[in-house]
Design a protein around this motif. Structure first.
Motif, short mmCIF file in Angstrom:
data_model
loop_
_atom_site.label_atom_id
_atom_site.label_comp_id
_atom_site.label_asym_id
_atom_site.label_seq_id
_atom_site.Cartn_x
_atom_site.Cartn_y
_atom_site.Cartn_z
N ALA A 399 37.68 44.90 38.51
CA ALA A 399 38.31 46.16 38.53
C ALA A 399 37.46 47.16 39.26
CB ALA A 399 38.81 46.73 37.06
N VAL A 400 36.27 47.43 39.01
CA VAL A 400 35.47 48.32 39.82
C VAL A 400 35.20 47.95 41.09
CG1 VAL A 400 33.08 49.13 40.18
CG2 VAL A 400 34.11 48.88 37.78
N ASN A 401 35.37 46.63 41.71
CA ASN A 401 35.07 46.49 43.04
C ASN A 401 36.73 46.52 43.56
OD1 ASN A 401 32.62 45.40 42.60
ND2 ASN A 401 32.97 43.54 42.83
N GLY A 402 37.66 46.30 42.83
CA GLY A 402 38.75 46.61 43.63
C GLY A 402 39.37 48.06 43.82
N LEU A 403 38.89 48.75 42.79
CA LEU A 403 38.97 50.26 42.98
C LEU A 403 38.14 50.87 44.20
CD1 LEU A 403 40.28 52.90 42.11
CD2 LEU A 403 38.39 53.15 40.46
N ILE A 404 36.97 50.32 44.30
CA ILE A 404 36.02 50.70 45.53
C ILE A 404 36.58 50.35 46.83
CG2 ILE A 404 33.68 50.56 46.51
CD1 ILE A 404 32.68 50.35 43.58
N GLY A 405 36.99 48.93 46.60
CA GLY A 405 37.66 48.71 47.99
C GLY A 405 38.81 49.32 48.47
N ALA A 406 39.81 49.48 47.43
CA ALA A 406 41.04 50.07 47.76
C ALA A 406 40.91 51.39 48.04
CB ALA A 406 41.87 50.00 46.35
#
Length: 473
Positions: A399-406
């Motif tokens: 979830a954290v990686n996805g938010l950063i990437g998004a």
């Protein structure tokens, strides 16, 4: 014409020697920086991401993000010098390029987007490194006590250990002076990527079929409701975007290059090599991971324990991940340090804490000394501590990686590069190129938006099952 070009090159050489330091970077050192920056913890979530999208959209999405990353990287490379891509003045940072191409009104927006995402990436790397260190301990536990044993490990100790190491390394000089660390990190990224790929292929061979479905995880299977399925698919887009995080450090990498050949040409070659190699890896690992586990692909290929044996190879792979992220952390943190120290230097031009340099000889290497200022020592240490504490509070890998990437993908990877290129190269409104660049930007904006929604939903759901500072895996 020849005399004019000689004068331009002489002027550039003089500028390069006078601005702050002589640059010695090459296509190959830049390629190492690119691979170190791009191939990171995001590779570990690709199998899971492809599982959320299925065989039809998963591999295609991985390739599409690679193309967008490479295309916009080339646009951004032409903005390193302004007002001309080969003979203008150097822009040392991403923000400098925005200021030169778009004016000061866009600097604040860019600064917030870039530096918040740089810090966010550091948080993601800290979480991932700690999870990999814990996976080594858990792997040994499973090997000794059986795969069904309860092998819980507290994450805080490993987050703190990684933070202490980065406090020490944060006192290293600028990005250009740590090429050796990027080269080592790039080697490590290749190593654990090959291990993950090899283990996935071996599993496909063992069970004798290619798993997965055309459209990915199905609603109702394993109690996955439609809303969770939707959020996971959106989050997968953010994870793939995170895996291609690159633009926010491209200008800083390009600023390490020699003046000859022209930096934009050298950087485009480095981007081609770096992103090309990365795309091949990502496509292979995402597809092989999905083929091996199907719709049950773990969120982290090497720490989710889809693989238990050979345990020693799992340990080596996770050790390589940690070593790689130690170096990648510095690639992403050095621009943050440089911006902050530049601000302090201009704000307090006569302050001894900011400008007085201290020299300490290293006890084990008497011929080598460590130079530092008090402001550098304090500010860099403080940033690493803050990042470490946040990582302890939100230890959610996907979830954290996805938010950063998004969050990073549209503004930094697409909007600013396309807008700066239009301004720098004077692309006329309404032309074919202008329409294409604007259409690309709008499409990528909506992709980022839905990825943010999915990742936020994932974090909210994860917070229901975790206690900050008491995380167990």
């Amino acid at each position: 014409m020849e005399m004019e070009m000689d004068e331009v090159m002489a002027g550039r050489a003089f500028e390069d020697e006078e601005d702050d330091h002589k640059r010695e970077g090459t296509v190959w050192t830049a390629t190492a920086h690119v691979i170190t920056a791009v191939i990171g913890s995001g590779v570990l979530a690709l199998g899971w991401s492809v599982a959320q999208l299925g065989w039809m959209m998963g591999p295609l999405t991985v390739v599409a993000f690679a193309w967008v990353t490479y295309y916009t990287a080339n646009l951004l490379s032409d903005c390193h010098r302004s007002p001309h891509p080969t003979t203008g003045h150097r822009n040392h940072t991403y923000i400098d390029a925005v200021r030169a191409c778009l004016g000061p009104q866009k600097v604040l927006i860019c600064g917030v987007a870039q530096y918040s995402n740089l810090v966010g990436t550091l948080i993601g790397y800290t979480i991932t490194s700690a999870i990999s260190m814990m996976a080594i301990k858990r792997s040994d536990c499973f090997h000794e006590n059986g795969h069904n044993s309860r092998c819980g490990v507290s994450g805080n100790l490993y987050v703190a250990l990684f933070g202490v190491l980065e406090v020490i390394l944060s006192q290293l000089p600028s990005l250009e002076k740590i090429s050796w660390l990027s080269i080592l990190a790039a080697i490590m990224s290749f190593a654990y990527s090959f291990i993950g790929l090899g283990l996935s292929i071996a599993m496909v061979i063992c069970h004798g079929d290619i798993r997965g479905t055309l459209f990915g995880v199905k609603v109702g299977i394993n109690d996955i409701p439609l809303t969770a399925r939707t959020w996971n698919a959106f989050q997968a887009l953010g994870n793939i975007a995170f895996a291609y995080t690159y633009a926010l450090v491209l200008i800083e990498i390009q600023d390490t290059l020699k003046s000859s050949p022209p930096e934009n040409k050298a950087m485009k070659r480095a981007s081609l090599y770096g992103i090309g190699i990365t795309a091949i890896f990502y496509f292979s690992i995402g597809s092989a991971g999905y083929a091996a586990f199907g719709n049950d692909a773990p969120g982290n290929m090497l720490t989710g324990f889809g693989f238990y044996e050979p345990f020693w190879l799992i340990d080596i792979a996770n050790l390589f991940i940690v070593i790689h992220l130690v170096g990648a952390y510095q690639v992403f943190s050095q621009p943050v340090f440089a911006a902050w120290e530049m601000y302090l230097s201009s704000k307090w031009s006569q302050n001894s804490i900011v400008h007085s340099t201290y020299n300490v000889k290293l006890p084990l290497v008497p011929s080598t000394s460590f130079n530092f200022t008090l402001s550098k020592l304090i500010s860099r240490t403080l940033l690493v501590i803050i990042v470490t504490l946040v990582a302890m509070t939100f230890p959610f890998f996907n979830a954290v990686n996805g938010l950063i990437g998004a969050i990073a993908f549209w503004p930094l990877q697409v909007y600013f590069p396309t807008t700066m290129y239009i301004s720098q190269m004077k692309v006329k409104k309404g032309t074919q190129k202008w329409i294409f660049l604007k259409t690309l930007s709008v499409c990528c904006f909506f992709v980022s938006l839905i990825a943010v929604v999915g990742s936020v939903a994932g974090i909210v759901d994860s917070l229901k099952h975790a206690t900050p500072f008491q995380t167990m895996y």
